[in-house]
Design a protein around this motif. Sequence first.
Motif, PDB file in Angstrom:
ATOM      1  N   LEU A   1       0.590  -1.191   0.118  1.00 50.57           N
ATOM      2  CA  LEU A   1      -0.116   0.061   0.149  1.00 50.57           C
ATOM      3  C   LEU A   1       0.812   1.150   0.036  1.00 50.57           C
ATOM      4  O   LEU A   1       0.554   2.226  -0.796  1.00 50.57           O
ATOM      5  CB  LEU A   1      -1.007   0.033   1.447  1.00 50.57           C
TER       6      LEU A   1
ATOM      7  N   ASN B   1       2.062   1.704  -3.431  1.00 54.27           N
ATOM      8  CA  ASN B   1       0.990   2.146  -4.233  1.00 54.27           C
ATOM      9  C   ASN B   1       0.745   3.601  -4.166  1.00 54.27           C
ATOM     10  O   ASN B   1       0.496   4.202  -4.998  1.00 54.27           O
ATOM     11  CB  ASN B   1      -0.531   1.594  -3.576  1.00 54.27           C
ATOM     12  N   ALA B   2       0.791   4.164  -3.029  1.00 52.36           N
ATOM     13  CA  ALA B   2       0.982   5.524  -2.975  1.00 52.36           C
ATOM     14  C   ALA B   2       1.813   6.287  -3.761  1.00 52.36           C
ATOM     15  O   ALA B   2       1.691   7.496  -3.965  1.00 52.36           O
ATOM     16  CB  ALA B   2       1.003   6.029  -1.187  1.00 52.36           C
ATOM     17  N   LEU B   3       2.939   5.608  -3.710  1.00 53.47           N
ATOM     18  CA  LEU B   3       4.263   6.350  -4.477  1.00 53.47           C
ATOM     19  C   LEU B   3       3.866   6.199  -6.090  1.00 53.47           C
ATOM     20  O   LEU B   3       4.719   6.508  -6.943  1.00 53.47           O
ATOM     21  CB  LEU B   3       5.632   5.882  -3.953  1.00 53.47           C
ATOM     22  N   THR B   4       3.284   5.096  -6.244  1.00 56.10           N
ATOM     23  CA  THR B   4       3.151   4.849  -7.778  1.00 56.10           C
ATOM     24  C   THR B   4       2.762   5.949  -8.752  1.00 56.10           C
ATOM     25  O   THR B   4       3.823   6.198  -9.585  1.00 56.10           O
ATOM     26  CB  THR B   4       2.181   3.710  -7.902  1.00 56.10           C
TER      27      THR B   4
END
Lengths: 174, 492, 363, 190
Positions: free
Chosen positions: C327, C330-333
């Motif tokens: 997660l 994911n936030a950094l994606t």
Amino acid sequence: MFVATLVLTALGLLLGWLLGLAAKVFAVEENPIVNEVEALLPGSQCGQCGFPGCSAAAEAMVEGTAAVNCCPPGGRALTETLAELLNVDLNSLGDAPVPQLATIDDTLCTGCTKCYKACPTDAIVGATRQIHAVISKACTGCSKCKDVCPEDCISLNPEPVTLNNWHWTKPEAA
Amino acid sequence: MFSLPIRGSRGGVHPETKKDLTAERSILTQLPLPKKIYLPLSQHAGVESRPQVQVGDKVLKGQLVARSGGSLSANLHAPTSGTVVAIEPIVAPHPSGLPAVAIVIESDGEDQWMELPTLDDPLALSPDELADRVEEAGIVGMGGAIFPAAVKLRQGRRFEIKTLIINGSECEPYLTCDDRLMQERAEAIIDGTRMIRHIIEAYEVIIAIEDNKPDATAALRKAAAGHGMIEVRNVPTQYPMGSAKQLIQAVTGKEVPAGARSNDIGVLVHNVGTVFAIHQALRFGRPLISRIVTVSGGCVKSPHNVEALIGTPVREIIQACGGLNNTPARLLMGGPMMGQIIPSIDSPVIKGTTGVLALTKQEVNEHVPSPCIRCSRCVDACPMGLVPLEMAKHSKVDDFDNAQEYGLRDCILCGSCAYVCPSHIPLVQFFEYAKGEMKERRNSESKSEYTKRLTEQRNERVEREKAAKLAAKKAKKKKTSRKAESEESAES
Amino acid sequence: MNAHNEVAHRAAPYAHDRSSVNRIMLQVCLALTPATLYGFYLFGIPALLTFLSICLAAIATEALCLWLQGQSITRVQDASALLTGWLLAMSMPPWSPWWLCLGAGFFAIAIGKHIYGGIGQNVFNPAMLARVALLISFPVHMTTWVHIHPLGSESAPGLFQSLGIFLQLQPIPDGYTGATLLGAAKAAANGGGSIAELVATDYSLAQAFVGQTMGSLGETSELLVLAGGLWLLKNRVISWHIPVAMLVSTLLLAGLFYMVSHEQYLSPWYHLTSGGVMLGAFFIATDYVTSPSSATGKLIFGAGCGAVMYVIRAWGGFPEAVGFAVLFMNALTPLIDRILKPRAYGRDHRGNPIKNVSARKVS
Amino acid sequence: MDYLLLFISTVLVNNIVLVKFLGLCPLMGVSNNLSAAFGMGLATTFVLTLSALASWIIEHLLLVPLNIEFLRILSFILIIAAVVQFTEAVVRKTSPLLHKNLGVFLPLITTNCAVLGVALLNVREEYSLVQSLVFGMGSALGFSIVMVIFAGLRERIALANVPETFAGTPVSLITAGLLSLVFMGFSGMI
């Protein structure tokens, strides 16, 4: 109490002095935004926006009383530039007026040269007693020619789609 | 002379080639003469050409009927003898179905050539003269690019061209017109190649053929054997190998810098079809009036390559291939990857028509698009190294600046991304839309600038006239006052 | 002139490979099947109930959300909700009660996915989001690990007992639950005990790899998960970048600290064979929607997953950290995607045209 | 080592935005554009660090010796306001574009509760000067990181087909909540 007042006053004075200093050091000269906007507008003073001229429109836009998409000759490109400059959300704007082109019905034209004289961009060619024609490349659709035509033979229509300007529409896909 | 190692280009896809439908069958050359021939005035990159004939004129085969209308425009010639019966708008062979003005020629059945000039050995003539003749013959890029060949040759002459690449890759599925041309007319292609080399004074010539065309490779190797400097080389079979940028990368290992032309890195690419047309023009003086067209697809009874006169209605060349056995789901001009749907089966063949495909529903395999799942298959497939999914997402919300940034500015619209998209998103249409919108904006911007300049000029003029009038008035006033003075003095 | 406009207009290409979203999702489900079946075997009928209820809840929520948004309910057929539910079930405690399962399925699809507009729009991995949300909300239930009770063994609960446990009509019998290796190691590290000692007495690496250990429903057998992952790789459903980067970064970090202290840190091999590392690397971190699109981006994403996971496992408050790590990455994606665009043809990495204009102009 | 631990703890584990829920106004206000969020992060970093330092000095050299701690909030706000004004002058001079992008949110750093919060927390935790500085910088970095991450997420969400009910601020708030959930993974580390 006295100490508190004194401290706060001193603090205020000190900070105020420092800020004044900073304001001097970091002073910037800014071009008034109205001038910037006016420079972007077409400048043909056509009045399609409902204002007497481009500078009035520029003022209204900066004040926020005119929408940034009120200039049909400027088109979508101008709208986007202005929205960026004035920090306006493009989605909040309604539908923009469509740019129009004038056409002269050559069966009715008498060659009176009135339209020719009224055109702010010299987009109408022709001489006295000869049928006039509109150069669509230079026409801003301001309808000044239409207003002066005694024969009522000028009509304004959106630019027709041709093979040169047709493009695929945006797909409806997700 | 050393050759650089072949470096595989990035991305690309391997669609089912379907070339076996036509690859083994020789070109049908003796098509029945069409009754009417439709020659749209715009079959090239630039502006429309200008008609040189009038309704009622008799024309002979090969006669000039319309002259180039500008620098990127091209000449048009009558593909057969007959009478000009109309110069009027017809439905253009274009997905928009918009009208385009065309010269309509009713053939007289004689197919009589005009008097063709007898030519000296072209290789003995000066390059500039040869380029003029190519221009006169109305030759455009026959791979579908429809860029006038003479312009390309002249541009090439301004640079030091190290490598001339003759593009025989033909990576589009179904299409075999170049393949058959190379097999059946190898000698002519080699001859044309020598002429182009002579014109642009290239150091080396490489004929690049995808390695799924061994027969064509062999035929060209045989024909080229006697002439040094012409190397026939295989490149990997991969779509879009036929795109100039990808082919240059595969052959020379170099990339064309963004915004630059292949000339800038000393490379020039010509399609084999163009080479053949140049050969015809320089050797025999024949203008471009016919071309090889692949007629294929699941709905065509007997798929073949045909040599069709430019302007022949598509219906007639399909008839020559046995007609349709089904209503096609899509009727295309060009290959399935980059071709365009045509609005009507009566649209004419034009100079850039590489193929006419009547595809079944199954072949097209269209589905209702679903949302992007970011699987990034399009990123892997993109031969240009772009990010199609982001380009489409930003195009969708009209954020063209970001779409450009993610690669729209470099997109060649090859369709590899849309081909692999599991969500069946019409990515290319998004890009076409965005490019069209941006062009519209650029146009309106330049128009705005233009009208602004006109207004300023007009204002200046009006001011000047006013000033002149004022001055004249003043002068007149002065005159009259002097007159009055003199009269006064006379009176007194 | 108008007739042609009625034809559905669409630009090229007029060809397509035979891929579809539905096919991709089902391929992933198929790859998960062996590990899932093994999970059923290990944990018996309650595990089956857990699995079914989560998947059903996910699919039902998907249908509900589609209906609420006025979209065609037939879009459930793309199998993405099934896959989300499936992955979630794989990472849940095998004997979860009914309300936990339904809540998990609902949270994953409704909050994790449809708030953002459905398939392809979410920014976090829905399955991991639900798992983490439940872990924080119901820490006891989410860390109730039962010992393995293979089907057919004496201790395996029968149908009625299973239903009772699932519906919470009867408690899980005493002595049926215990601590996972990672949990025990965490407790040992916090309590000042020796991890080396703990491992030597109670755990076996081979068993952990094959899956003869307690843990989440489908995560126990690294072997079967790995097999499924490799099958996906072979079929090009996923690319190698994320799994390899994640496993390598875990291995390197864990190896480094293991060398520092055998007592304080767990061996890297246990890290790789415990918890959901394999499942995370091959099935969860590789989720298309929430991972970067470029190859370099994928490598960084995978390495980041491994690193964050190790950091939380080694020093954080949670023994099992795949969910948090995925997660977090994911936030950094979106940032990774924005910064690491692939190099375009004819341009350098910064997007400027390359300068190899070599041909001299002939004047 | 202690300073490093304090730093990491303020950046990740006790993140000022996602764990302490301070500074939510700019988080919602300026995060719809990545470059603006980055600029906001920088500006806030500057203000936070400087005001943490200045407030410590005021606290320990002025308020405590003169026994007028009741003026703490008032004088801290005065300091912060001055620092913000100064920052605005600097930004306007050095980057007019950023100044335009940040718009009203630049002067509003004054009311960013994270800034005052950090100054007050410094006092409550009885940090030394260096500790205050580290705490201020750590908080600022944590704030900037979250701003940038959140801006990235919001740029992506802006392109998504978010249902009308949730479009705009609702989905942003939910995402911020979920992000906070993710950061809870770091809890218990220090």
